[in-house]
Design a protein around this motif. Structure first.
Motif, mmCIF file in Angstrom:
data_model
loop_
_atom_site.group_PDB
_atom_site.id
_atom_site.type_symbol
_atom_site.label_atom_id
_atom_site.label_comp_id
_atom_site.label_asym_id
_atom_site.label_seq_id
_atom_site.Cartn_x
_atom_site.Cartn_y
_atom_site.Cartn_z
ATOM 1 N N LEU A 118 3.072 11.548 6.502
ATOM 2 C CA LEU A 118 1.563 11.609 6.806
ATOM 3 C C LEU A 118 0.668 10.785 6.042
ATOM 4 C CD1 LEU A 118 1.470 15.674 7.191
ATOM 5 C CD2 LEU A 118 1.919 13.857 8.809
ATOM 6 N N PHE A 119 0.926 10.587 4.984
ATOM 7 C CA PHE A 119 0.023 9.765 4.053
ATOM 8 C C PHE A 119 0.725 8.872 3.270
ATOM 9 C CE2 PHE A 119 -2.464 13.425 4.852
ATOM 10 C CZ PHE A 119 -3.667 12.769 5.361
ATOM 11 N N SER A 120 0.580 7.569 3.149
ATOM 12 C CA SER A 120 1.150 6.657 2.252
ATOM 13 C C SER A 120 0.393 5.979 1.235
ATOM 14 C CB SER A 120 2.290 5.784 2.909
ATOM 15 O OG SER A 120 1.552 4.965 3.930
ATOM 16 N N ASN A 121 0.992 5.019 0.328
ATOM 17 C CA ASN A 121 0.239 4.257 -0.545
ATOM 18 C C ASN A 121 -1.038 3.185 0.457
ATOM 19 O OD1 ASN A 121 2.392 4.639 -2.320
ATOM 20 N ND2 ASN A 121 1.656 3.031 -3.433
ATOM 21 N N ASP A 122 -2.066 2.962 -0.137
ATOM 22 C CA ASP A 122 -3.027 2.132 0.546
ATOM 23 C C ASP A 122 -2.392 0.758 0.639
ATOM 24 O OD1 ASP A 122 -5.213 1.241 2.126
ATOM 25 O OD2 ASP A 122 -6.538 1.096 0.242
ATOM 26 N N ARG A 123 -1.719 0.401 -0.511
ATOM 27 C CA ARG A 123 -0.843 -0.935 -0.493
ATOM 28 C C ARG A 123 0.464 -0.638 -0.242
ATOM 29 N NH1 ARG A 123 -4.020 -0.247 -4.503
ATOM 30 N NH2 ARG A 123 -6.320 -0.808 -4.583
ATOM 31 N N LEU A 124 1.179 -1.790 -0.410
ATOM 32 C CA LEU A 124 2.555 -1.461 -0.216
ATOM 33 C C LEU A 124 2.956 -0.804 -1.564
ATOM 34 C CD1 LEU A 124 5.227 -2.100 1.246
ATOM 35 C CD2 LEU A 124 5.440 -4.325 0.395
ATOM 36 N N TYR A 125 2.693 -1.263 -2.787
ATOM 37 C CA TYR A 125 2.884 -0.688 -3.977
ATOM 38 C C TYR A 125 1.656 -0.902 -4.815
ATOM 39 C CZ TYR A 125 7.877 -1.606 -2.617
ATOM 40 O OH TYR A 125 8.766 -1.772 -1.847
ATOM 41 N N SER A 126 1.743 0.448 -5.547
ATOM 42 C CA SER A 126 0.434 0.378 -6.701
ATOM 43 C C SER A 126 1.048 -0.133 -8.020
ATOM 44 C CB SER A 126 -0.121 1.516 -6.762
ATOM 45 O OG SER A 126 -0.637 1.861 -5.300
ATOM 46 N N GLN A 127 0.679 -0.982 -8.621
ATOM 47 C CA GLN A 127 1.152 -1.543 -9.893
ATOM 48 C C GLN A 127 0.450 -1.297 -11.335
ATOM 49 O OE1 GLN A 127 2.117 -5.679 -9.844
ATOM 50 N NE2 GLN A 127 3.362 -5.252 -7.737
ATOM 51 N N MET A 133 -2.594 5.998 -13.471
ATOM 52 C CA MET A 133 -3.195 5.206 -12.319
ATOM 53 C C MET A 133 -3.349 6.059 -11.227
ATOM 54 S SD MET A 133 -0.827 2.350 -10.262
ATOM 55 C CE MET A 133 0.739 3.139 -10.284
ATOM 56 N N ASP A 134 -4.670 5.728 -10.776
ATOM 57 C CA ASP A 134 -4.960 6.685 -9.554
ATOM 58 C C ASP A 134 -4.656 5.895 -8.121
ATOM 59 O OD1 ASP A 134 -6.340 8.697 -10.982
ATOM 60 O OD2 ASP A 134 -8.105 7.718 -10.542
ATOM 61 N N ILE A 135 -3.896 6.172 -7.401
ATOM 62 C CA ILE A 135 -3.486 5.962 -6.227
ATOM 63 C C ILE A 135 -4.254 5.941 -4.908
ATOM 64 C CG2 ILE A 135 -1.220 5.569 -4.750
ATOM 65 C CD1 ILE A 135 0.298 6.179 -7.346
ATOM 66 N N PRO A 136 -4.904 5.030 -4.296
ATOM 67 C CA PRO A 136 -5.100 5.272 -2.885
ATOM 68 C C PRO A 136 -4.214 5.633 -1.833
ATOM 69 C CG PRO A 136 -5.623 3.104 -3.388
ATOM 70 C CD PRO A 136 -4.959 3.712 -4.674
ATOM 71 N N MET A 137 -4.604 6.542 -1.073
ATOM 72 C CA MET A 137 -3.836 7.110 0.042
ATOM 73 C C MET A 137 -4.296 6.964 1.497
ATOM 74 S SD MET A 137 -0.844 8.080 -1.608
ATOM 75 C CE MET A 137 0.004 9.091 -0.543
ATOM 76 N N ARG A 138 -3.622 6.482 2.420
ATOM 77 C CA ARG A 138 -4.267 6.312 3.568
ATOM 78 C C ARG A 138 -3.237 7.078 4.737
ATOM 79 N NH1 ARG A 138 -4.827 0.556 5.319
ATOM 80 N NH2 ARG A 138 -6.811 0.977 4.851
ATOM 81 N N GLU A 139 -3.660 7.534 6.038
ATOM 82 C CA GLU A 139 -2.766 8.003 6.944
ATOM 83 C C GLU A 139 -1.726 7.031 7.337
ATOM 84 O OE1 GLU A 139 -4.180 10.560 9.949
ATOM 85 O OE2 GLU A 139 -6.283 10.378 8.886
ATOM 86 N N ALA A 140 -0.701 7.544 7.530
ATOM 87 C CA ALA A 140 0.588 6.356 7.992
ATOM 88 C C ALA A 140 0.226 6.398 9.499
ATOM 89 C CB ALA A 140 1.706 7.348 7.832
ATOM 90 N N PRO A 141 0.470 5.070 9.729
ATOM 91 C CA PRO A 141 0.232 4.557 11.333
ATOM 92 C C PRO A 141 1.071 5.219 12.046
ATOM 93 C CG PRO A 141 1.201 2.666 10.064
ATOM 94 C CD PRO A 141 1.186 3.930 8.937
ATOM 95 N N PRO A 142 0.628 5.399 13.214
ATOM 96 C CA PRO A 142 1.818 6.170 14.351
ATOM 97 C C PRO A 142 2.920 5.309 14.552
ATOM 98 C CG PRO A 142 -0.373 5.384 15.591
ATOM 99 C CD PRO A 142 -0.619 4.939 13.909
ATOM 100 N N ARG A 143 4.168 5.987 14.773
ATOM 101 C CA ARG A 143 5.190 5.461 15.272
ATOM 102 C C ARG A 143 5.355 4.733 16.484
ATOM 103 N NH1 ARG A 143 10.308 8.551 13.533
ATOM 104 N NH2 ARG A 143 11.174 6.516 14.212
ATOM 105 N N ILE A 144 5.682 3.429 16.811
ATOM 106 C CA ILE A 144 5.631 2.804 17.877
ATOM 107 C C ILE A 144 6.983 3.399 18.612
ATOM 108 C CG2 ILE A 144 5.946 0.777 19.078
ATOM 109 C CD1 ILE A 144 4.187 -0.458 16.888
#
Length: 151
Positions: A118-127, A133-144
């Motif tokens: 449902l949600f994943s990292n805002d970027r590919l990886y947070s380093q 470390m606070d990690i920004p999350m965003r909704e996962a894109p819909p599956r094609i």
């Protein structure tokens, strides 16, 4: 009529089969038993996203010393069930081996139900090179979907 030996065998077999069943949720303790370093922080997302108690957070730590040029080795992973209804932020912590060989750590975070992100990292990886470390999350894109064979 069952004799005592076959009844005992059936009882032991049933116990072994039920103990082997697992559920999705928190993983077992890491196999690494040396000194560890803890990275903690918050998963930050939309303040309007409603979270449910059954959602699971999956966190994987990678050694990002050489960047993304090669596959990054996994140095730790954990998962936990939220266990509460509510909203972001979500506190997390992950233990990784405390060695000088991994000065830069990349975290990949996914939040969702088993089999559905449902949600994943805002970027590919947070380093990070530190311990928080606070990690920004965003909704996962819909599956094609693949509609080659119809709906």
């Amino acid at each position: 009529m069952l004799n005592r030996r076959s009844a005992l065998f059936a009882l032991v077999a049933t116990a072994l089969l039920t103990s082997g069943c697992t559920t999705f949720g928190a993983k077992k303790e890491p196999a690494y038993s040396g000194p560890t370093k803890t990275i903690k922080g918050y998963l930050r997302g939309s303040p309007f996203a409603r979270l449910t108690p059954s959602q699971v957070v999956y966190i994987t730590a990678y050694d990002a010393t050489n960047g993304n040029s090669k596959p990054m080795p996994v140095i730790g992973e954990t998962s936990f069930t939220l266990g509460r209804s509510g909203y972001f932020p979500i506190a997390y912590e992950i233990e990784i081996p405390a060695s000088k060989s991994a000065p830069k750590v990349a975290l990949s975070v996914q939040l969702g139900l088993p089999g559905q992100i449902l949600f994943s990292n805002d970027r590919l990886y947070s380093q990070t090179t530190g311990r928080t470390m606070d990690i920004p999350m965003r909704e996962a894109p819909p599956r094609i979907r693949n509609f080659r064979h119809g709906l």
